[in-house]
Design an enzyme around this catalytic site. Structure first.
Site, PDB file in Angstrom:
ATOM      1  N   TYR A 288     -27.324  -7.398  21.452  1.00  0.00           N
ATOM      2  CA  TYR A 288     -28.339  -6.343  21.553  1.00  0.00           C
ATOM      3  C   TYR A 288     -28.590  -5.791  20.166  1.00  0.00           C
ATOM      4  CZ  TYR A 288     -30.497  -1.863  22.913  1.00  0.00           C
ATOM      5  OH  TYR A 288     -31.349  -0.791  23.056  1.00  0.00           O
TER       6      TYR A 288
ATOM      7  N   ASP B  59     -25.869  -7.353  12.357  1.00  0.00           N
ATOM      8  CA  ASP B  59     -26.089  -6.089  13.050  1.00  0.00           C
ATOM      9  C   ASP B  59     -24.720  -5.464  13.291  1.00  0.00           C
ATOM     10  OD1 ASP B  59     -26.552  -3.941  14.639  1.00  0.00           O
ATOM     11  OD2 ASP B  59     -27.871  -4.976  16.046  1.00  0.00           O
TER      12      ASP B  59
ATOM     13  N   LYS C  23     -24.521   4.320  14.598  1.00  0.00           N
ATOM     14  CA  LYS C  23     -23.358   4.868  15.301  1.00  0.00           C
ATOM     15  C   LYS C  23     -22.384   5.616  14.374  1.00  0.00           C
ATOM     16  CE  LYS C  23     -24.223   2.314  19.443  1.00  0.00           C
ATOM     17  NZ  LYS C  23     -24.813   0.995  19.592  1.00  0.00           N
TER      18      LYS C  23
HETATM   19  C1  LIG Z   1     -26.275   0.641  19.720  1.00  0.00           C
HETATM   20  C2  LIG Z   1     -26.753  -0.616  19.074  1.00  0.00           C
HETATM   21  C3  LIG Z   1     -28.072  -0.750  18.593  1.00  0.00           C
HETATM   22  C4  LIG Z   1     -29.130   0.264  18.857  1.00  0.00           C
HETATM   23  O1  LIG Z   1     -28.864   1.489  18.260  1.00  0.00           O
HETATM   24  P1  LIG Z   1     -29.613   2.815  18.843  1.00  0.00           P
HETATM   25  O2  LIG Z   1     -29.166   3.879  17.915  1.00  0.00           O
HETATM   26  O3  LIG Z   1     -29.143   2.957  20.246  1.00  0.00           O
HETATM   27  O4  LIG Z   1     -31.068   2.540  18.760  1.00  0.00           O
HETATM   28  C5  LIG Z   1     -28.395  -1.888  17.885  1.00  0.00           C
HETATM   29  N1  LIG Z   1     -27.494  -2.857  17.673  1.00  0.00           N
HETATM   30  C6  LIG Z   1     -26.237  -2.775  18.122  1.00  0.00           C
HETATM   31  C7  LIG Z   1     -25.265  -3.869  17.834  1.00  0.00           C
HETATM   32  C8  LIG Z   1     -25.831  -1.659  18.856  1.00  0.00           C
HETATM   33  O5  LIG Z   1     -24.584  -1.611  19.348  1.00  0.00           O
END
Ligand SMILES: *Cc1c(COP(=O)(O)O)cnc(C)c1O
Length: 437
Positions: free
Chosen positions: A146, A241, A274
């Site tokens: 994701y 990511d 995060k």
């Molecule tokens: C949480 C997450 C996102 C999205 O971040 P948001 O602040 O919720 O938009 C993207 N990539 C990864 C790997 C994530 O865990």
């Protein structure tokens, strides 16, 4: 408790009238596990309390950011001070520079970062930058990873490697995902084939190096090595990511974990979120100078944000980074996380229930199956009904884990050995019930 006395139920009813599904992010609705979502009133350390003043040991930590636990005094103080200086200026501040410097100091694969407000925004902007910098359109992502909800990333695999993706959400035109190729995680042969077919058109390969959005699945070292080699060979950018893993699995993120096995290993671009905001809306993406200089106002790739580098959010992020950079922080966090996973394993083993788990730093996952899965279809073979029983059994005993089996879990510095023991005790009771069922 009768529904009439359940404040969570009352709030959920109210919420559903004014907010779609009663929530502002779908997984919060408990749709996968059933039951009433808990409305959280307040949090401190490793705990939060719901609308009925029921206490839970929190293993979500706002889905990762709360690595220090809730309400860490140094972070609260920094935020309180920042608020008094002003909420937002729409002009640069010293604190943004400090946070950029603090991030870059720990993640040497980047020379520069741009601060934004959410992981979605950071991933979306990273892809635009990768396309702008390479002059190519196509991108590779992996099933089960994701990267936020930008249109081009809401995509599932097409019928073959020559056909590109199909949207997974209504409202995304097929044209928007026609450049996104979705591959199986940890599948080297498929990766090689994709580059052989499309290599010269691929702008970037985006990957969660330790996937936390299909529970917890590591990219194998040989697979990661091949990702790096193929990107280099074909002039595509390797984008990590690390919105979840950054400053969570190690101070240097998952890339530092892979660099242990693959000396000199670096991604070309990194997406963060995060933890770097410590619970405030803050995210970032960064790369080497030559790539980042394609961004406006220096270059022709446009990207902007009214609240980007927000002074309160940057204060929260900075104070958090200061705490987690203390010597030994990750050793202790990893020790507790391993203790939790080992305790759950022993509790399941004692009942003869299939179970396996893994962790890195303060991030963990477990599966109700005998062996760790390597990709999304394998994750999805887990016993959903049994997971839901486990989830509710733990919730009833004051332990809050992710309300879906395809999510990772998080331990914070505020979790004590006693909290971990209490959690294992609760799991032991639930496993005993499941074992005798
Ligand atoms: C949480 C997450 C996102 C999205 O971040 P948001 O602040 O919720 O938009 C993207 N990539 C990864 C790997 C994530 O865990």
């Amino acid at each position: 408790m009768t529904q009439q006395h359940d404040q969570n139920h009352t709030l959920f009813e109210r919420a559903r009238r004014v907010i779609p599904g009663g929530v502002n992010s779908p997984v919060r609705a408990f749709k996968a596990v059933g039951g009433t979502p808990r409305f959280i009133k307040r949090a401190q350390g490793a705990y939060f309390w719901d609308a009925n003043d029921q206490r839970y040991i929190d293993y979500i930590g706002s889905w990762g950011p709360m690595i220090l636990g809730h309400g860490h005094p140094a972070v609260v103080e920094a935020v309180q001070k920042a608020v008094l200086d002003g909420f937002s200026f729409g002009a640069p501040t010293e604190r943004e520079v400090e946070l950029a410097e603090a991030i870059l100091q720990q993640v040497p694969s980047m020379d520069m970062v741009r601060l934004v407000s959410s992981g979605t925004e950071a991933a979306m902007s990273a892809i635009r930058l990768a396309r702008g910098a390479t002059g190519r359109n196509k991108l590779i992502k992996f099933e089960g990873c994701y990267h936020g909800h930008a249109d081009a990333l809401l995509v599932k695999a097409g019928s073959g490697l020559a056909t590109f993706g199909n949207p997974t959400s209504a409202g995304v035109p097929p044209e928007v995902v026609q450049h996104t190729l979705v591959l199986a995680y940890n599948h080297i042969a498929q990766l090689e084939e994709a580059f052989a077919l499309h290599g010269k058109d691929i702008a970037c390969l985006m990957i969660e190096p330790i996937a936390g959005n299909m529970n917890f699945v590591r990219a194998s070292v040989p697979f990661m090595k091949r990702c790096r080699e193929l990107c280099t060979e074909h002039g595509a950018l390797l984008v990590f990511d690390e919105v979840m893993t950054g400053f969570r699995v190690a101070l240097g993120g998952a890339q530092s974990v892979y660099a242990r096995a693959l000396p000199g290993f670096e991604p070309d671009m990194t997406v963060l979120g995060k933890v770097i905001g410590g619970g405030m809306p803050l995210a970032a993406f960064g790369a080497k100078r030559a790539v980042m200089e394609h961004l406006a106002p220096l270059g022709s790739v446009y990207q902007a944000g009214t609240l980007s580098g927000n002074p309160v959010a940057t204060a929260c992020g900075l104070a958090t980074l200061q705490q987690i950079s203390q010597p030994g922080f990750y050793d202790e966090l990893a020790r507790k996380t391993r203790q939790l996973v080992a305790g759950l394993q022993a509790a399941a083993d004692a009942q003869g229930l299939p179970f396996c788990g893994d962790s890195e730093g303060g991030m963990f996952g477990f599966f109700l199956m005998p062996e760790l899965p390597q990709n999304y279809p394998q994750v999805m073979t887990t016993n959903g009904a049994r997971f839901n029983q486990l989830f509710h059994g733990l919730l009833d005993r004051g332990v809050y884990i992710a309300p879906a089996l395809y999510e990772a879990g998080f331990v914070s510095a505020a979790h004590s050995d006693a909290d971990i023991e209490q959690t294992i005790g609760a799991a032991t009771e639930v496993f005993r019930l499941l074992g005798s069922a």
